[in-house]
Every structure is written in C-alpha cells, then in structure tokens.
Design a protein around this motif. Sequence first.
Motif, mmCIF file in Angstrom:
data_model
loop_
_atom_site.group_PDB
_atom_site.id
_atom_site.type_symbol
_atom_site.label_atom_id
_atom_site.label_comp_id
_atom_site.label_asym_id
_atom_site.label_seq_id
_atom_site.Cartn_x
_atom_site.Cartn_y
_atom_site.Cartn_z
ATOM 1 N N LYS A 194 9.914 -19.722 9.817
ATOM 2 C CA LYS A 194 11.003 -18.959 10.446
ATOM 3 C C LYS A 194 12.374 -19.579 10.148
ATOM 4 O O LYS A 194 13.339 -18.866 9.855
ATOM 5 C CB LYS A 194 10.786 -18.878 11.961
ATOM 6 N N VAL A 195 12.448 -20.904 10.217
ATOM 7 C CA VAL A 195 13.727 -21.568 9.966
ATOM 8 C C VAL A 195 14.059 -21.529 8.469
ATOM 9 O O VAL A 195 15.236 -21.435 8.092
ATOM 10 C CB VAL A 195 13.702 -23.020 10.492
ATOM 11 N N THR A 196 13.048 -21.568 7.619
ATOM 12 C CA THR A 196 13.287 -21.428 6.180
ATOM 13 C C THR A 196 13.848 -20.041 5.872
ATOM 14 O O THR A 196 14.741 -19.905 5.021
ATOM 15 C CB THR A 196 11.992 -21.647 5.380
ATOM 16 N N ALA A 197 13.336 -19.015 6.555
ATOM 17 C CA ALA A 197 13.872 -17.659 6.371
ATOM 18 C C ALA A 197 15.354 -17.614 6.733
ATOM 19 O O ALA A 197 16.167 -16.989 6.028
ATOM 20 C CB ALA A 197 13.089 -16.664 7.230
ATOM 21 N N PHE A 198 15.718 -18.291 7.814
ATOM 22 C CA PHE A 198 17.124 -18.395 8.216
ATOM 23 C C PHE A 198 17.937 -19.142 7.160
ATOM 24 O O PHE A 198 19.023 -18.694 6.759
ATOM 25 C CB PHE A 198 17.205 -19.120 9.564
ATOM 26 N N ARG A 199 17.393 -20.242 6.677
ATOM 27 C CA ARG A 199 18.070 -21.045 5.641
ATOM 28 C C ARG A 199 18.326 -20.225 4.387
ATOM 29 O O ARG A 199 19.425 -20.254 3.817
ATOM 30 C CB ARG A 199 17.192 -22.270 5.316
ATOM 31 N N LEU A 200 17.335 -19.482 3.933
ATOM 32 C CA LEU A 200 17.472 -18.682 2.715
ATOM 33 C C LEU A 200 18.457 -17.525 2.915
ATOM 34 O O LEU A 200 19.190 -17.163 1.993
ATOM 35 C CB LEU A 200 16.110 -18.136 2.293
ATOM 36 N N ALA A 201 18.483 -16.957 4.118
ATOM 37 C CA ALA A 201 19.403 -15.853 4.403
ATOM 38 C C ALA A 201 20.852 -16.333 4.372
ATOM 39 O O ALA A 201 21.732 -15.670 3.809
ATOM 40 C CB ALA A 201 19.075 -15.225 5.755
ATOM 41 N N VAL A 202 21.108 -17.485 4.984
ATOM 42 C CA VAL A 202 22.466 -18.052 4.982
ATOM 43 C C VAL A 202 22.905 -18.344 3.551
ATOM 44 O O VAL A 202 24.032 -18.046 3.148
ATOM 45 C CB VAL A 202 22.531 -19.331 5.841
ATOM 46 N N ASP A 203 22.007 -18.921 2.773
ATOM 47 C CA ASP A 203 22.331 -19.234 1.388
ATOM 48 C C ASP A 203 22.586 -17.962 0.580
ATOM 49 O O ASP A 203 23.501 -17.923 -0.242
ATOM 50 C CB ASP A 203 21.189 -20.035 0.759
ATOM 51 N N ALA A 204 21.775 -16.927 0.804
ATOM 52 C CA ALA A 204 21.955 -15.668 0.073
ATOM 53 C C ALA A 204 23.319 -15.054 0.366
ATOM 54 O O ALA A 204 23.949 -14.452 -0.508
ATOM 55 C CB ALA A 204 20.846 -14.681 0.443
ATOM 56 N N LEU A 205 23.785 -15.220 1.601
ATOM 57 C CA LEU A 205 25.081 -14.663 1.988
ATOM 58 C C LEU A 205 26.237 -15.518 1.475
ATOM 59 O O LEU A 205 27.302 -14.989 1.138
ATOM 60 C CB LEU A 205 25.156 -14.562 3.514
ATOM 61 N N SER A 206 26.030 -16.823 1.367
ATOM 62 C CA SER A 206 27.142 -17.716 1.040
ATOM 63 C C SER A 206 27.209 -18.111 -0.432
ATOM 64 O O SER A 206 28.254 -18.553 -0.902
ATOM 65 C CB SER A 206 27.046 -18.990 1.889
ATOM 66 N N SER A 207 26.112 -17.981 -1.172
ATOM 67 C CA SER A 207 26.090 -18.422 -2.571
ATOM 68 C C SER A 207 26.421 -17.268 -3.507
ATOM 69 O O SER A 207 25.765 -16.224 -3.469
ATOM 70 C CB SER A 207 24.711 -18.995 -2.930
ATOM 71 N N GLU A 208 27.425 -17.487 -4.338
ATOM 72 C CA GLU A 208 27.807 -16.466 -5.303
ATOM 73 C C GLU A 208 26.863 -16.435 -6.495
ATOM 74 O O GLU A 208 26.671 -15.408 -7.125
ATOM 75 C CB GLU A 208 29.243 -16.709 -5.798
ATOM 76 N N HIS A 209 26.288 -17.586 -6.831
ATOM 77 C CA HIS A 209 25.453 -17.684 -8.019
ATOM 78 C C HIS A 209 24.146 -18.396 -7.702
ATOM 79 O O HIS A 209 24.118 -19.355 -6.945
ATOM 80 C CB HIS A 209 26.201 -18.448 -9.125
ATOM 81 N N HIS A 210 23.086 -17.894 -8.278
ATOM 82 C CA HIS A 210 21.760 -18.489 -8.198
ATOM 83 C C HIS A 210 21.346 -18.789 -6.755
ATOM 84 O O HIS A 210 21.282 -19.959 -6.347
ATOM 85 C CB HIS A 210 21.709 -19.772 -9.040
ATOM 86 N N PRO A 211 21.026 -17.755 -5.966
ATOM 87 C CA PRO A 211 20.600 -17.982 -4.577
ATOM 88 C C PRO A 211 19.330 -18.831 -4.509
ATOM 89 O O PRO A 211 18.495 -18.819 -5.411
ATOM 90 C CB PRO A 211 20.343 -16.556 -4.060
ATOM 91 N N LEU A 212 19.185 -19.518 -3.404
ATOM 92 C CA LEU A 212 18.101 -20.483 -3.230
ATOM 93 C C LEU A 212 16.722 -19.824 -3.244
ATOM 94 O O LEU A 212 15.740 -20.446 -3.659
ATOM 95 C CB LEU A 212 18.311 -21.237 -1.913
ATOM 96 N N TRP A 213 16.637 -18.572 -2.812
ATOM 97 C CA TRP A 213 15.323 -17.924 -2.736
ATOM 98 C C TRP A 213 14.690 -17.726 -4.115
ATOM 99 O O TRP A 213 13.466 -17.508 -4.221
ATOM 100 C CB TRP A 213 15.411 -16.582 -1.998
ATOM 101 N N LEU A 214 15.473 -17.857 -5.186
ATOM 102 C CA LEU A 214 14.896 -17.763 -6.528
ATOM 103 C C LEU A 214 13.888 -18.886 -6.785
ATOM 104 O O LEU A 214 13.012 -18.756 -7.639
ATOM 105 C CB LEU A 214 15.999 -17.811 -7.587
ATOM 106 N N GLN A 215 14.021 -19.983 -6.034
ATOM 107 C CA GLN A 215 13.103 -21.102 -6.214
ATOM 108 C C GLN A 215 11.702 -20.813 -5.672
ATOM 109 O O GLN A 215 10.791 -21.626 -5.849
ATOM 110 C CB GLN A 215 13.671 -22.361 -5.534
ATOM 111 N N THR A 216 11.538 -19.665 -5.022
ATOM 112 C CA THR A 216 10.213 -19.295 -4.506
ATOM 113 C C THR A 216 9.379 -18.568 -5.558
ATOM 114 O O THR A 216 8.254 -18.167 -5.270
ATOM 115 C CB THR A 216 10.344 -18.375 -3.276
ATOM 116 N N GLU A 217 9.918 -18.406 -6.759
ATOM 117 C CA GLU A 217 9.229 -17.626 -7.783
ATOM 118 C C GLU A 217 7.813 -18.157 -8.044
ATOM 119 O O GLU A 217 6.839 -17.384 -8.075
ATOM 120 C CB GLU A 217 10.029 -17.636 -9.088
#
Length: 262
Positions: free
Chosen positions: A106-129
């Motif tokens: 649950k907290v990882t989902a929050f972490r990835l959402a914040v990063d997706a909103l704040s990162s202009e390039h290469h969001p963190l969730w891409l590392q889940t591939e």
Amino acid sequence: MRQVIMAMVAVLVFIFPVSMKADETPSQHTWKELNHISDQILQLVKQENYDEAKQMLDYFSVSFLDIDFQEEGVTMTSLRTVTGSFESAVDAVTAIDMAVDQRVYKVTAFRLAVDALSSEHHPLWLQTEKSVMNALASMKEAYSDGENQAYQHRFNEFLRHYEMIRPALFINLEPQQLQKIDSQVTFLERMRSESVDQDKVISHIELMESEWGNLYQRVKEDAADPSLWWVMFTIGGMITMSLSYVGYRKYKAEKQKVRVKE
C-alpha cells in the motif's frame, strides 16, 4: 587531438549540470522534497517503524497542500489518485493487524503515485517491468502445466503487483490505455472462475504479455529526457567538427608535402 576532445567533453559535462541546477524553480524543489519524503515513508514501513512513518505522512500532507495545483497543471484526476493512495498509506501505518507485506504494498503504491506526479522523466514504476513480466510468464507456465493451485497463487501475486502500480498508471497513462489494461485483467479474472478452454486462457495471457511489454517500451520512449539528447548531439557535433578540422589540416599538410617534392 585526444586531449582536445576530452577537454571539450569535460567542459560540457561540468557546465550542463550547473546550468540545470541554476534553472531549478521553487516548485521543482518542492516536488523533489515530496518525492524524497514519500521514499522515506516507504523505508520506515519496511523497517516496521510505523509511528515515525505516520509522522512523516502528516508532514507530507502539510507540504503537499502548500502546492498551487492549478498553477502546476495538476489535474483533478491525478489529485484524487494521489489523495486516495495517501489515505491507503495512512491506513497501512495505523492498522492494528495488517500483514507487513500488505502494508509495504500500500505504501509502495503511494510512493509510485507521488513519483509519477512529480517526475517529468522516467517514472519509478517503470522499474516494475521485470516483476510484472515474470509474474505473467509464471502464470502462463503454471497454467500450461495444469498446476491450478500454483496458477491461482501466481495470479494473486500478479494482481497485487497490478494494484500497487495502478495509481501511478492512472496518473501517467491516457484513459484509453488504462481502460484497455483494466479490461484485460478483468477478463482474465472472469475466466478464472469459469470452465474455459486452456488455449483460450494461454492466448489471453500472451496477449497481456505483449500489451504490457509494449506499454513499458512506449513509456520509456516518451519519458526520455530531451536534455540528454541535447548533450549527446552537442558533444557529438563538436567531436565531429574537431575530427573534420584535424582531417582537413592533415589533408593540407599532405598536399603541401606533395608540392614540396614536386
């Protein structure tokens, strides 16, 4: 010549980060801080330090509300998504009897959402591939081998991964892209409770593998930082010009030698 080229590359590499840092706006600094806070919260939850994680969530809430969302161009959909994942994170750190791995998800989902909103390039969730693609592959293997219990277990594992990254996908993807993925997952869940031909299930999992692979590749290409391309082209252009100049000088020198001999 080699020393000249290396000197030019060194100058560019030195100057470019400095100029980027100088151009950083207050809002960019705020987003970076929020991203860092969300990461700290996740690390605290992994360490099972829930009281301090709750304090950091409270601090995040105050800092997050200081942002002018309209000026930053944050959509209501993205705002609702981050807010929802924030509330889930609060539940995760305040729940009495929730399993540790569920809290982390649950907290990882929050972490990835914040990063997706704040990162202009290469969001963190891409590392889940790798984990997502491996989950799909193991599901297909278990189903092909007729190991129903293993298939159900691996399917549940895939769903946990999907629910974890879905808020970030909601922020970064176009609605039709997310709807397509949602419908494929829903259809596979429906087949799970029905008596369906094996080839049909395998074919659908392979379709999902293709769709997820294309999704990760497409987002990687779209998320490429234009500034990196600028550096590459600039350095490449200067090296090409330098080599051309040296070649021209060499050509003139050889031509002069020929004249002297004649």
